[in-house]
Design a protein around this motif. Sequence first.
Motif, PDB file in Angstrom:
ATOM      1  N   TYR A 228       0.813  -1.217   0.000  1.00 22.59           N
ATOM      2  CA  TYR A 228       0.000   0.000   0.000  1.00 22.59           C
ATOM      3  C   TYR A 228       0.847   1.268   0.000  1.00 22.59           C
ATOM      4  O   TYR A 228       0.377   2.334  -0.414  1.00 22.59           O
ATOM      5  CB  TYR A 228      -1.011  -0.030   1.155  1.00 22.59           C
ATOM      6  N   THR A 229       2.115   1.176   0.430  1.00 24.18           N
ATOM      7  CA  THR A 229       3.032   2.286   0.212  1.00 24.18           C
ATOM      8  C   THR A 229       3.226   2.500  -1.287  1.00 24.18           C
ATOM      9  O   THR A 229       3.229   3.637  -1.783  1.00 24.18           O
ATOM     10  CB  THR A 229       4.384   2.008   0.884  1.00 24.18           C
ATOM     11  N   LEU A 230       3.376   1.403  -2.028  1.00 30.89           N
ATOM     12  CA  LEU A 230       3.509   1.517  -3.479  1.00 30.89           C
ATOM     13  C   LEU A 230       2.277   2.155  -4.104  1.00 30.89           C
ATOM     14  O   LEU A 230       2.386   2.987  -5.019  1.00 30.89           O
ATOM     15  CB  LEU A 230       3.747   0.139  -4.088  1.00 30.89           C
ATOM     16  N   LEU A 231       1.086   1.796  -3.617  1.00 31.21           N
ATOM     17  CA  LEU A 231      -0.141   2.379  -4.161  1.00 31.21           C
ATOM     18  C   LEU A 231      -0.216   3.876  -3.848  1.00 31.21           C
ATOM     19  O   LEU A 231      -0.669   4.666  -4.678  1.00 31.21           O
ATOM     20  CB  LEU A 231      -1.363   1.649  -3.605  1.00 31.21           C
ATOM     21  N   GLY A 232       0.224   4.257  -2.654  1.00 28.46           N
ATOM     22  CA  GLY A 232       0.255   5.675  -2.329  1.00 28.46           C
ATOM     23  C   GLY A 232       1.216   6.433  -3.234  1.00 28.46           C
ATOM     24  O   GLY A 232       0.919   7.551  -3.694  1.00 28.46           O
TER      25      GLY A 232
ATOM     26  N   LEU B 142       0.730   9.902 -10.391  1.00 25.72           N
ATOM     27  CA  LEU B 142      -0.278  10.227 -11.401  1.00 25.72           C
ATOM     28  C   LEU B 142      -1.016  11.527 -11.119  1.00 25.72           C
ATOM     29  O   LEU B 142      -1.552  12.148 -12.044  1.00 25.72           O
ATOM     30  CB  LEU B 142      -1.268   9.070 -11.522  1.00 25.72           C
ATOM     31  N   ARG B 143      -1.067  11.939  -9.871  1.00 25.32           N
ATOM     32  CA  ARG B 143      -1.753  13.184  -9.528  1.00 25.32           C
ATOM     33  C   ARG B 143      -0.802  14.375  -9.415  1.00 25.32           C
ATOM     34  O   ARG B 143      -1.229  15.527  -9.430  1.00 25.32           O
ATOM     35  CB  ARG B 143      -2.504  13.025  -8.207  1.00 25.32           C
ATOM     36  N   GLY B 144       0.497  14.112  -9.267  1.00 29.79           N
ATOM     37  CA  GLY B 144       1.443  15.210  -9.140  1.00 29.79           C
ATOM     38  C   GLY B 144       1.297  15.980  -7.848  1.00 29.79           C
ATOM     39  O   GLY B 144       1.594  17.181  -7.780  1.00 29.79           O
ATOM     40  N   ALA B 145       0.827  15.313  -6.808  1.00 30.40           N
ATOM     41  CA  ALA B 145       0.657  15.934  -5.489  1.00 30.40           C
ATOM     42  C   ALA B 145       0.839  14.858  -4.433  1.00 30.40           C
ATOM     43  O   ALA B 145       0.831  13.661  -4.744  1.00 30.40           O
ATOM     44  CB  ALA B 145      -0.718  16.586  -5.359  1.00 30.40           C
ATOM     45  N   SER B 146       0.992  15.267  -3.174  1.00 31.30           N
ATOM     46  CA  SER B 146       1.203  14.301  -2.106  1.00 31.30           C
ATOM     47  C   SER B 146      -0.047  13.461  -1.873  1.00 31.30           C
ATOM     48  O   SER B 146      -1.168  13.900  -2.144  1.00 31.30           O
ATOM     49  CB  SER B 146       1.584  15.010  -0.803  1.00 31.30           C
ATOM     50  N   TRP B 147       0.170  12.250  -1.389  1.00 33.68           N
ATOM     51  CA  TRP B 147      -0.954  11.365  -1.051  1.00 33.68           C
ATOM     52  C   TRP B 147      -1.922  12.068  -0.110  1.00 33.68           C
ATOM     53  O   TRP B 147      -3.147  11.997  -0.297  1.00 33.68           O
ATOM     54  CB  TRP B 147      -0.410  10.088  -0.410  1.00 33.68           C
TER      55      TRP B 147
END
Length: 459
Positions: A159-163, A169-174
């Motif tokens: 789930y770290t990888l998913l974050g 893809l969003r160009g912003a922090s999780w």
Amino acid sequence: MTSALEELLPDTRRALLHRIATAQAEGRAPSVVAAVVRGGRTVWTGSRTSVEGHGPDANVQYRIGSITKTFTAVLVLRLRDEGLLDLGDRLEEHLTGTGVGEVTIGQLLGHTAGLAAETPGPWWERTPGALRAELADVLGERPALHPAGRRYHYSNPGYTLLGSLVEALRGASWEEVLRREVLEPLGLRRTTAQPQGPHAGGWAVHPWADVMMPEPLEDLGLMAPAGQLWSTADDLARFAVFLAGGDERVLSAESAREMRTPSGPPEADALDAGYGLGLQVSRVGGRTLAGHSGSLPGFVAGLWMSEADDVAAVTLANCTSGLPAATVAADLVRIVADSEPRIPHPWQPLAEVDEALLQLTGVWYWGTAAFGLRVSADGGLELGPLTGGGRSARFQADGDGSWTGLNGYYAGETLRSVRGEGGAVSHLDLGSFVFTREPYETGAPVPGGVDPRGWLGSR
């Protein structure tokens, strides 16, 4: 104002209070707070505490541990629904340099990627996230323990990888993406990455004496998408409503349903416990529950919902161990569902029905086994055996005269009505299985043919 049908009966409310009181006393938890949702709204909250004359309310923050994973999964499914990725995509198509790029996004969501359960080095839940500044620090030299896609193996690094995927893809922090795309639209103002008062302190209770020790509070850094969040019983109750029915501002009802559909085989010693896409799925006391448990040093949490009963429950406590928050939440669901069974909606006739569809209903035979086909309330079809065992299925219309199976053996399979030269329906074809109006009907294209002598008596 809560209607009479939404209010819980006094005996039910007392049973709920008794359950969390027993849990707090036997689990020796400094405090516990709980909430129950029915009909899309919170209908009960309660708490117990070791501090005389004081009890936390449903607005007090607790750390929710791995329930954070469900929030992360919502972000990933939003990316999928926007067409930015597919669950079958290999991770390296969107996030390079991880060393495990061959695993798929769907495998990461469902814990079937074969990755290790924990990070290498000191226990990540009790050490600063700065110790794992890079993904290589999270994954280590041996990130995969099992072949991808072969078995369920819970993985926090997954789930770290998913974050990190969300951030790429969003160009912003999780944290920023979560706040903007999920927390704000759903009104979860008391769900945050860092604690905001009022919040509970995390405690370890001595296993053999009634004394306590404060637990350390660490920022998890890159591991945040696996367990960082703080939340309240109120917020998690609202989140449960969203998980049950979706919200078009965040995720559709169909995608929310996909989250609570098992995505891989369960472990052999836990056949009643599976995992969907960011949600645990369990069979408890004959009831299917979806939700998630959570724990971090000083805190335990549980969120469970029963779609069939339209009931969800949340339990939060500030102890490292002793109080099984997830079990208690499941018990709260059971108490309400058993004490006050869901009142079904009144039967209503269909507004209209296609005459050609109506002609398909009734008895059909697969070989000698009798099945009934009926039009469902949503305009689809339902097929089921009339006697004995057999495969049941629901089907939705495809718009071209065929239907696609939604569940069970026939999920994804195509049902077609085949017409003869005169235009009348000759038979049904369901994934190559032929259903006829009579058992082994003469003239029907039954695979293997029909003996021309017909049915025979004893010889």
